[in-house]
Design a protein around this motif. Structure first.
Motif, PDB file in Angstrom:
ATOM      1  N   MET A  99       0.844  -1.200   0.000  1.00 56.97           N
ATOM      2  CA  MET A  99       0.000   0.000   0.000  1.00 56.97           C
ATOM      3  C   MET A  99       0.877   1.247   0.000  1.00 56.97           C
ATOM      4  O   MET A  99       1.813   1.350   0.774  1.00 56.97           O
ATOM      5  N   GLN A 100       0.584   2.201  -0.858  1.00 52.44           N
ATOM      6  CA  GLN A 100       1.352   3.426  -0.906  1.00 52.44           C
ATOM      7  C   GLN A 100       1.038   4.290   0.311  1.00 52.44           C
ATOM      8  O   GLN A 100      -0.084   4.329   0.802  1.00 52.44           O
ATOM      9  N   VAL A 101       2.085   4.972   0.803  1.00 52.18           N
ATOM     10  CA  VAL A 101       1.918   5.883   1.931  1.00 52.18           C
ATOM     11  C   VAL A 101       2.180   7.297   1.457  1.00 52.18           C
ATOM     12  O   VAL A 101       2.442   7.549   0.284  1.00 52.18           O
ATOM     13  N   ASP A 102       2.088   8.259   2.378  1.00 48.49           N
ATOM     14  CA  ASP A 102       2.228   9.660   2.018  1.00 48.49           C
ATOM     15  C   ASP A 102       3.584   9.956   1.391  1.00 48.49           C
ATOM     16  O   ASP A 102       4.582   9.292   1.659  1.00 48.49           O
ATOM     17  N   PHE A 103       3.625  10.994   0.581  1.00 56.51           N
ATOM     18  CA  PHE A 103       4.867  11.456  -0.015  1.00 56.51           C
ATOM     19  C   PHE A 103       5.805  11.994   1.060  1.00 56.51           C
ATOM     20  O   PHE A 103       5.389  12.448   2.118  1.00 56.51           O
ATOM     21  N   VAL A 104       7.098  11.934   0.745  1.00 53.64           N
ATOM     22  CA  VAL A 104       8.122  12.598   1.547  1.00 53.64           C
ATOM     23  C   VAL A 104       8.691  13.719   0.700  1.00 53.64           C
ATOM     24  O   VAL A 104       9.046  13.517  -0.455  1.00 53.64           O
ATOM     25  N   ASN A 105       8.786  14.906   1.256  1.00 51.30           N
ATOM     26  CA  ASN A 105       9.292  16.068   0.538  1.00 51.30           C
ATOM     27  C   ASN A 105      10.333  16.792   1.380  1.00 51.30           C
ATOM     28  O   ASN A 105      10.489  16.530   2.566  1.00 51.30           O
ATOM     29  N   GLY A 106      11.020  17.728   0.729  1.00 48.69           N
ATOM     30  CA  GLY A 106      11.807  18.694   1.475  1.00 48.69           C
ATOM     31  C   GLY A 106      13.193  18.245   1.843  1.00 48.69           C
ATOM     32  O   GLY A 106      13.871  17.543   1.093  1.00 48.69           O
ATOM     33  N   ALA A 107      13.637  18.678   3.044  1.00 53.82           N
ATOM     34  CA  ALA A 107      15.007  18.487   3.510  1.00 53.82           C
ATOM     35  C   ALA A 107      15.001  17.667   4.788  1.00 53.82           C
ATOM     36  O   ALA A 107      14.307  17.999   5.755  1.00 53.82           O
ATOM     37  N   GLY A 108      15.764  16.584   4.804  1.00 50.69           N
ATOM     38  CA  GLY A 108      15.818  15.708   5.964  1.00 50.69           C
ATOM     39  C   GLY A 108      17.194  15.671   6.586  1.00 50.69           C
ATOM     40  O   GLY A 108      18.174  16.185   6.037  1.00 50.69           O
ATOM     41  N   LEU A 109      17.268  15.008   7.738  1.00 52.81           N
ATOM     42  CA  LEU A 109      18.514  14.926   8.496  1.00 52.81           C
ATOM     43  C   LEU A 109      18.727  13.492   8.960  1.00 52.81           C
ATOM     44  O   LEU A 109      17.775  12.820   9.381  1.00 52.81           O
ATOM     45  N   GLY A 110      19.980  13.034   8.893  1.00 52.14           N
ATOM     46  CA  GLY A 110      20.321  11.733   9.434  1.00 52.14           C
ATOM     47  C   GLY A 110      20.232  11.759  10.948  1.00 52.14           C
ATOM     48  O   GLY A 110      20.849  12.602  11.599  1.00 52.14           O
ATOM     49  N   LEU A 111      19.455  10.843  11.506  1.00 55.44           N
ATOM     50  CA  LEU A 111      19.268  10.797  12.961  1.00 55.44           C
ATOM     51  C   LEU A 111      20.365   9.935  13.572  1.00 55.44           C
ATOM     52  O   LEU A 111      20.365   8.719  13.431  1.00 55.44           O
ATOM     53  N   ARG A 112      21.310  10.569  14.249  1.00 55.23           N
ATOM     54  CA  ARG A 112      22.398   9.884  14.938  1.00 55.23           C
ATOM     55  C   ARG A 112      22.174   9.986  16.444  1.00 55.23           C
ATOM     56  O   ARG A 112      21.578  10.952  16.929  1.00 55.23           O
ATOM     57  N   ARG A 113      22.693   9.041  17.180  1.00 54.64           N
ATOM     58  CA  ARG A 113      22.473   9.065  18.630  1.00 54.64           C
ATOM     59  C   ARG A 113      23.047  10.329  19.261  1.00 54.64           C
ATOM     60  O   ARG A 113      22.517  10.818  20.255  1.00 54.64           O
ATOM     61  N   GLY A 114      24.125  10.843  18.671  1.00 53.18           N
ATOM     62  CA  GLY A 114      24.697  12.074  19.186  1.00 53.18           C
ATOM     63  C   GLY A 114      23.826  13.294  18.979  1.00 53.18           C
ATOM     64  O   GLY A 114      24.106  14.359  19.543  1.00 53.18           O
ATOM     65  N   LEU A 115      22.771  13.157  18.170  1.00 59.79           N
ATOM     66  CA  LEU A 115      21.853  14.272  17.913  1.00 59.79           C
ATOM     67  C   LEU A 115      20.507  14.095  18.610  1.00 59.79           C
ATOM     68  O   LEU A 115      19.643  14.973  18.497  1.00 59.79           O
ATOM     69  N   LEU A 116      20.309  12.995  19.320  1.00 60.22           N
ATOM     70  CA  LEU A 116      18.993  12.725  19.896  1.00 60.22           C
ATOM     71  C   LEU A 116      18.542  13.845  20.821  1.00 60.22           C
ATOM     72  O   LEU A 116      17.391  14.281  20.767  1.00 60.22           O
ATOM     73  N   GLY A 117      19.440  14.297  21.678  1.00 61.39           N
ATOM     74  CA  GLY A 117      19.061  15.348  22.612  1.00 61.39           C
ATOM     75  C   GLY A 117      18.737  16.648  21.915  1.00 61.39           C
ATOM     76  O   GLY A 117      17.705  17.286  22.196  1.00 61.39           O
ATOM     77  N   ALA A 118      19.598  17.040  20.979  1.00 64.17           N
ATOM     78  CA  ALA A 118      19.416  18.320  20.295  1.00 64.17           C
ATOM     79  C   ALA A 118      18.153  18.339  19.451  1.00 64.17           C
ATOM     80  O   ALA A 118      17.565  19.406  19.222  1.00 64.17           O
ATOM     81  N   LEU A 119      17.714  17.172  18.977  1.00 61.75           N
ATOM     82  CA  LEU A 119      16.561  17.107  18.082  1.00 61.75           C
ATOM     83  C   LEU A 119      15.246  16.854  18.809  1.00 61.75           C
ATOM     84  O   LEU A 119      14.201  16.748  18.159  1.00 61.75           O
ATOM     85  N   GLN A 120      15.272  16.775  20.124  1.00 60.32           N
ATOM     86  CA  GLN A 120      14.061  16.451  20.865  1.00 60.32           C
ATOM     87  C   GLN A 120      12.902  17.390  20.541  1.00 60.32           C
ATOM     88  O   GLN A 120      11.753  16.975  20.476  1.00 60.32           O
ATOM     89  N   GLU A 121      13.208  18.658  20.358  1.00 59.19           N
ATOM     90  CA  GLU A 121      12.157  19.643  20.142  1.00 59.19           C
ATOM     91  C   GLU A 121      11.970  20.003  18.670  1.00 59.19           C
ATOM     92  O   GLU A 121      11.227  20.933  18.351  1.00 59.19           O
ATOM     93  N   CYS A 122      12.650  19.276  17.767  1.00 58.86           N
ATOM     94  CA  CYS A 122      12.541  19.641  16.355  1.00 58.86           C
ATOM     95  C   CYS A 122      11.135  19.351  15.845  1.00 58.86           C
ATOM     96  O   CYS A 122      10.424  18.486  16.366  1.00 58.86           O
TER      97      CYS A 122
END
Length: 283
Positions: free
Chosen positions: A1-24
């Motif tokens: 089954m097809q799901v929603d499109f993905v658009n725009g700009a993404g970021l690689g989620l690394r464990r070292g970024l988990l804290g900084a990205l909590q509120e993204c």
């Protein structure tokens, strides 16, 4: 089954970024990408954090150890574990490196392949096997390299041939094209232009390390440089806008600096009229 499109700009989620990205939110990041091997079976606090992200933002997966270009049998147990992870987190798309990384044991590196017709046929068959197990499309990525093995094809012809024979799509890593163009002295713009537009699913950009004037190392540990931004702009102009992910694996700057690079991706995307979203597949 097809799901929603993905658009725009993404970021690689690394464990070292988990804290900084909590509120993204989607204001800063349109989607995230993880290596499934780094998260399969992870529970506790880290597992809950990943689940919170995958419930809030679209998630893609970019594999590290499938060994599409190797000779050892494909790891079916790993493929089944990845399939379960993709289903668990509603992952929109799964990509892997067009390289070898194992020989009856992980080498923990991405090894170059012979650019040969034999390799094309063998790898295409392995892609088809992987897709049968996953029950979803597999996207392959052009990789950086620091040595060339004997083969009758150049890199662009090899990548095009694998895409055609396997009937799959490409994760176009723009930084890898730039790195290889310096390391092996070819025209990066011509390479980008030579990729069939219909085969490009999404794109990567990243920073690299200047080992020497004629040797670049794909580290994902530095900001994207101007020539790579220019090459990304050329890729959009040639093929239309694709979802584009910023990779940063270490030397993490303040999160605002990564958001600024994502904003630069969006600015380049906005300057191009034709947007082509990534269509993923769920279960």
């Amino acid at each position: 089954m097809q799901v929603d499109f993905v658009n725009g700009a993404g970021l690689g989620l690394r464990r070292g970024l988990l804290g900084a990205l909590q509120e993204c939110s989607a204001r800063e990041v349109d989607f995230l990408e993880v290596a499934p091997e780094n998260w399969i079976g992870v529970g506790g606090r880290l597992g809950k954090q990943l689940r919170a992200f995958s419930e809030r933002l679209p998630l893609l997966c970019h594999g590290l150890s499938l060994n599409l270009g190797g000779f050892a049998p494909l790891d079916i147990t790993l493929l089944k574990a990845i399939k379960g992870f993709l289903e668990q987190h509603g992952v929109r798309a799964y990509s892997e490196h067009l390289s070898a990384c194992a020989d009856h044991g992980q080498l923990y590196d991405l090894m170059p392949l012979p650019f040969s017709e034999e390799s094309v046929q063998r790898i295409a068959e392995r892609v088809r096997i992987a897709q049968d197990v996953l029950e979803r499309p597999l996207i392959i990525e052009n990789v950086s390299a620091y040595a060339q093995l004997p083969g009758e094809l150049d890199e662009l012809s090899f990548v095009r041939a694998v895409l055609e024979e396997a009937d799959c799509q490409l994760l176009l890593d723009v930084n890898n094209v730039f790195v290889n163009s310096i390391n092996f002295n070819f025209d990066a713009s011509a390479y980008i232009a030579g990729i069939p537009s219909s085969r490009i699913a999404y794109m990567h950009v990243a920073g690299h390390y200047d080992e020497a004037r004629d040797l670049k190392i794909d580290t994902h540990g530095a900001p994207v440089i101007d020539p790579v931004w220019t090459l990304l702009e050329q890729a959009y102009a040639a093929h239309g806008v694709r979802p584009t992910l910023l990779e940063r694996d270490f030397n993490f700057p303040p999160i605002a600096e990564l958001y600024a690079e994502l904003a630069q991706i969006r600015q380049l995307q906005a300057a191009t009229q034709v947007a082509v979203p990534l269509r993923g597949y769920g279960t």
